[in-house]
Write a protein that holds these residues in place. Structure first.
Motif, short mmCIF file in Angstrom:
data_model
loop_
_atom_site.label_atom_id
_atom_site.label_comp_id
_atom_site.label_asym_id
_atom_site.label_seq_id
_atom_site.Cartn_x
_atom_site.Cartn_y
_atom_site.Cartn_z
N ASP A 198 0.81 -1.21 0.00
CA ASP A 198 0.00 0.00 0.00
C ASP A 198 0.85 1.27 0.00
N GLY A 199 2.18 1.13 0.03
CA GLY A 199 3.08 2.27 0.00
C GLY A 199 3.50 2.79 1.34
N PHE A 200 3.04 2.16 2.43
CA PHE A 200 3.40 2.63 3.77
C PHE A 200 4.72 2.03 4.22
N SER A 201 5.44 2.77 5.02
CA SER A 201 6.76 2.35 5.47
C SER A 201 6.69 1.20 6.46
N LYS A 202 7.70 0.35 6.40
CA LYS A 202 7.87 -0.71 7.38
C LYS A 202 9.34 -1.07 7.45
N LEU A 203 9.70 -1.72 8.54
CA LEU A 203 11.09 -2.14 8.72
C LEU A 203 11.33 -3.44 7.98
N LEU A 204 12.52 -3.57 7.45
CA LEU A 204 12.91 -4.86 6.89
C LEU A 204 13.03 -5.85 8.04
N PRO A 205 12.69 -7.12 7.83
CA PRO A 205 12.64 -8.09 8.94
C PRO A 205 13.89 -8.15 9.81
N GLU A 206 15.05 -8.02 9.23
CA GLU A 206 16.27 -8.13 10.02
C GLU A 206 16.54 -6.93 10.92
N HIS A 207 15.73 -5.88 10.80
CA HIS A 207 15.92 -4.67 11.62
C HIS A 207 14.76 -4.39 12.55
N GLU A 208 13.87 -5.36 12.74
CA GLU A 208 12.69 -5.12 13.57
C GLU A 208 13.02 -4.89 15.04
N ASN A 209 14.13 -5.39 15.52
CA ASN A 209 14.46 -5.25 16.95
C ASN A 209 15.71 -4.43 17.22
N SER A 210 16.25 -3.77 16.21
CA SER A 210 17.45 -2.97 16.45
C SER A 210 17.60 -1.88 15.40
N ALA A 211 18.33 -0.86 15.74
CA ALA A 211 18.65 0.20 14.79
C ALA A 211 19.96 -0.15 14.09
N ALA A 212 20.13 0.37 12.90
CA ALA A 212 21.31 0.03 12.13
C ALA A 212 21.99 1.28 11.57
N GLY A 213 22.79 1.91 12.40
CA GLY A 213 23.61 3.01 11.93
C GLY A 213 22.96 4.38 11.93
N PRO A 214 23.75 5.37 11.56
CA PRO A 214 23.32 6.76 11.64
C PRO A 214 22.24 7.13 10.62
N LEU A 215 22.08 6.36 9.56
CA LEU A 215 21.07 6.69 8.57
C LEU A 215 19.65 6.52 9.09
N VAL A 216 19.49 5.72 10.15
CA VAL A 216 18.17 5.55 10.75
C VAL A 216 17.70 6.87 11.35
N GLY A 217 18.59 7.57 12.02
CA GLY A 217 18.24 8.88 12.58
C GLY A 217 17.89 9.87 11.49
N GLU A 218 18.62 9.82 10.39
CA GLU A 218 18.33 10.70 9.26
C GLU A 218 16.96 10.36 8.67
N ALA A 219 16.63 9.08 8.60
CA ALA A 219 15.33 8.66 8.09
C ALA A 219 14.21 9.20 8.98
N ALA A 220 14.39 9.15 10.29
CA ALA A 220 13.38 9.67 11.22
C ALA A 220 13.21 11.17 11.04
N ARG A 221 14.31 11.88 10.87
CA ARG A 221 14.23 13.33 10.66
C ARG A 221 13.61 13.68 9.31
#
Length: 62
Positions: A29-52
């Motif tokens: 449907d075009g809505f964002s979701k986490l890839l399965p391997e990242h459901e329980n952890s953050a992966a690097g500084p780009l995650v913060g950039e994605a949130a911003r």
């Protein structure tokens, strides 16, 4: 760290996917979701950039 996407707020802009394509994807449907391997952890500084980059602030990192 834990990444949360508020699916009630997400508008499917895809900015998180552009900022961190190894962490985020979009569902059929075009809505964002986490890839399965990242459901329980953050992966690097780009995650913060994605949130911003989210125009409706649907992503939180705790």
């Amino acid at each position: 760290m834990r990444i949360n996407i508020d699916t009630d707020v997400c508008i499917g802009a895809g900015q998180c996917v552009l900022a961190a394509p190894k962490v985020f994807t979009q569902d059929d449907d075009g809505f964002s979701k986490l890839l399965p391997e990242h459901e329980n952890s953050a992966a690097g500084p780009l995650v913060g950039e994605a949130a911003r980059a989210c125009p409706v602030q649907a992503i939180t990192i705790t």
